[in-house]
Design a protein around this motif. Structure first.
Motif, PDB file in Angstrom:
ATOM      1  N   ARG A  27       0.767  -1.369  -0.114  1.00 39.99           N
ATOM      2  CA  ARG A  27       0.069  -0.041   0.078  1.00 39.99           C
ATOM      3  C   ARG A  27       0.871   1.160  -0.058  1.00 39.99           C
ATOM      4  O   ARG A  27       0.526   2.076  -0.589  1.00 39.99           O
ATOM      5  N   ALA A  28       1.790   1.116   1.111  1.00 42.17           N
ATOM      6  CA  ALA A  28       2.900   2.272   0.669  1.00 42.17           C
ATOM      7  C   ALA A  28       3.659   2.637  -0.378  1.00 42.17           C
ATOM      8  O   ALA A  28       3.832   3.633  -0.839  1.00 42.17           O
ATOM      9  N   LEU A  29       3.910   1.631  -1.171  1.00 44.34           N
ATOM     10  CA  LEU A  29       4.692   1.697  -2.479  1.00 44.34           C
ATOM     11  C   LEU A  29       3.662   2.056  -3.584  1.00 44.34           C
ATOM     12  O   LEU A  29       4.219   2.221  -4.715  1.00 44.34           O
ATOM     13  N   LYS A  30       2.512   1.652  -3.318  1.00 44.95           N
ATOM     14  CA  LYS A  30       1.492   1.838  -4.599  1.00 44.95           C
ATOM     15  C   LYS A  30       1.763   3.080  -5.437  1.00 44.95           C
ATOM     16  O   LYS A  30       1.847   2.981  -6.721  1.00 44.95           O
ATOM     17  N   PRO A  31       1.960   4.124  -4.888  1.00 45.62           N
ATOM     18  CA  PRO A  31       2.100   5.482  -5.781  1.00 45.62           C
ATOM     19  C   PRO A  31       3.539   5.361  -6.606  1.00 45.62           C
ATOM     20  O   PRO A  31       3.482   6.042  -7.420  1.00 45.62           O
ATOM     21  N   TYR A  32       4.378   4.471  -6.264  1.00 42.82           N
ATOM     22  CA  TYR A  32       5.584   4.514  -7.006  1.00 42.82           C
ATOM     23  C   TYR A  32       5.671   3.376  -7.900  1.00 42.82           C
ATOM     24  O   TYR A  32       6.664   2.998  -8.690  1.00 42.82           O
ATOM     25  N   ASP A  33       4.437   2.661  -8.237  1.00 44.34           N
ATOM     26  CA  ASP A  33       4.250   1.808  -9.142  1.00 44.34           C
ATOM     27  C   ASP A  33       5.226   0.584  -8.917  1.00 44.34           C
ATOM     28  O   ASP A  33       5.891   0.298 -10.068  1.00 44.34           O
ATOM     29  N   ILE A  34       5.504   0.091  -7.917  1.00 41.59           N
ATOM     30  CA  ILE A  34       6.327  -1.093  -7.617  1.00 41.59           C
ATOM     31  C   ILE A  34       5.847  -1.993  -6.399  1.00 41.59           C
ATOM     32  O   ILE A  34       5.256  -1.307  -5.603  1.00 41.59           O
ATOM     33  N   THR A  35       5.965  -3.216  -6.454  1.00 44.23           N
ATOM     34  CA  THR A  35       5.674  -4.287  -5.570  1.00 44.23           C
ATOM     35  C   THR A  35       6.761  -4.242  -4.589  1.00 44.23           C
ATOM     36  O   THR A  35       7.756  -4.010  -4.736  1.00 44.23           O
ATOM     37  N   PRO A  36       6.263  -4.897  -3.373  1.00 46.96           N
ATOM     38  CA  PRO A  36       7.421  -4.966  -2.371  1.00 46.96           C
ATOM     39  C   PRO A  36       8.514  -6.424  -3.016  1.00 46.96           C
ATOM     40  O   PRO A  36       9.686  -6.031  -2.742  1.00 46.96           O
ATOM     41  N   GLU A  37       7.887  -7.091  -3.593  1.00 51.05           N
ATOM     42  CA  GLU A  37       8.899  -8.047  -4.421  1.00 51.05           C
ATOM     43  C   GLU A  37       9.842  -7.553  -5.382  1.00 51.05           C
ATOM     44  O   GLU A  37      10.930  -7.715  -5.470  1.00 51.05           O
ATOM     45  N   GLN A  38       9.225  -6.526  -6.295  1.00 42.84           N
ATOM     46  CA  GLN A  38      10.328  -5.954  -7.036  1.00 42.84           C
ATOM     47  C   GLN A  38      11.069  -4.888  -6.351  1.00 42.84           C
ATOM     48  O   GLN A  38      12.466  -4.738  -6.817  1.00 42.84           O
ATOM     49  N   TRP A  39      10.742  -4.295  -5.268  1.00 38.09           N
ATOM     50  CA  TRP A  39      11.477  -3.514  -4.505  1.00 38.09           C
ATOM     51  C   TRP A  39      12.622  -4.099  -3.889  1.00 38.09           C
ATOM     52  O   TRP A  39      13.827  -3.673  -3.838  1.00 38.09           O
ATOM     53  N   SER A  40      12.321  -5.470  -3.243  1.00 41.57           N
ATOM     54  CA  SER A  40      13.492  -5.838  -2.659  1.00 41.57           C
ATOM     55  C   SER A  40      14.654  -6.326  -3.639  1.00 41.57           C
ATOM     56  O   SER A  40      15.654  -6.382  -3.279  1.00 41.57           O
ATOM     57  N   THR A  41      13.999  -6.881  -4.764  1.00 42.21           N
ATOM     58  CA  THR A  41      14.997  -7.219  -5.882  1.00 42.21           C
ATOM     59  C   THR A  41      15.892  -5.877  -6.433  1.00 42.21           C
ATOM     60  O   THR A  41      17.032  -5.977  -6.308  1.00 42.21           O
ATOM     61  N   LEU A  42      15.146  -5.027  -6.557  1.00 42.90           N
ATOM     62  CA  LEU A  42      15.803  -3.636  -6.835  1.00 42.90           C
ATOM     63  C   LEU A  42      16.885  -3.059  -5.802  1.00 42.90           C
ATOM     64  O   LEU A  42      18.072  -2.771  -6.220  1.00 42.90           O
TER      65      LEU A  42
END
Length: 147
Positions: A27-42
């Motif tokens: 929910r917190a990442l929604k405005p950034y168009d990235i999922t937690p799974e994608q975020w952790s990989t990035l």
């Protein structure tokens, strides 16, 4: 002892707790168009510039197809680049773009806020103990049911 509720099973409790934290972070990442799974990989690619896809899969405990899917999405979004490895033509090196690094810098506090909310009320020693216990469980489950 009668087991009548799924919450009494450690595996269920660990899984549902992880999902709740993940949903909150999503929910917190929604405005950034990235999922937690994608975020952790990035985040991992930002920290280990030049890492290959196999190393990302191993470090994140994800299978190769899942990692490949995430990497492709991050490429399409312009958060990472993929270049040929001069020492191994079959492997590609992954690096974060300026946009990818900026996204991590702008969202790292959201991850910390999510975790702070989840562990509210726990004392520092309890957090250390929890981390230690989870690391032991993670280690113990590394070889379960592998053939």
């Amino acid at each position: 002892m009668t087991l009548s509720s799924p919450q009494q099973f450690l595996g269920f409790l660990l899984g549902t707790t992880h999902r709740r934290i993940s949903v909150s972070f999503a929910r917190a990442l929604k405005p950034y168009d990235i999922t937690p799974e994608q975020w952790s990989t990035l985040l991992m690619i930002c920290d280990r510039s030049g890492v290959n896809q196999k190393e990302v899969a191993v470090a994140s405990a994800k299978d190769q197809p899942t990692t490949a899917r995430i990497v492709e999405l991050l490429l399409k979004k312009g958060f990472i680049t993929k270049t040929a490895n001069p020492e191994d033509r079959r492997a590609f090196q992954l690096s974060a773009t300026g946009e990818g690094r900026a996204l991590i810098e702008n969202t790292i506090a959201l991850e910390q806020q999510t975790i702070d909310m989840a562990v509210a009320g726990l004392q520092p020693q309890q957090l250390e103990d929890l981390r230690s216990m989870l690391e032991q469980i993670y280690h113990n489950t590394g070889n379960i049911h592998q053939e």
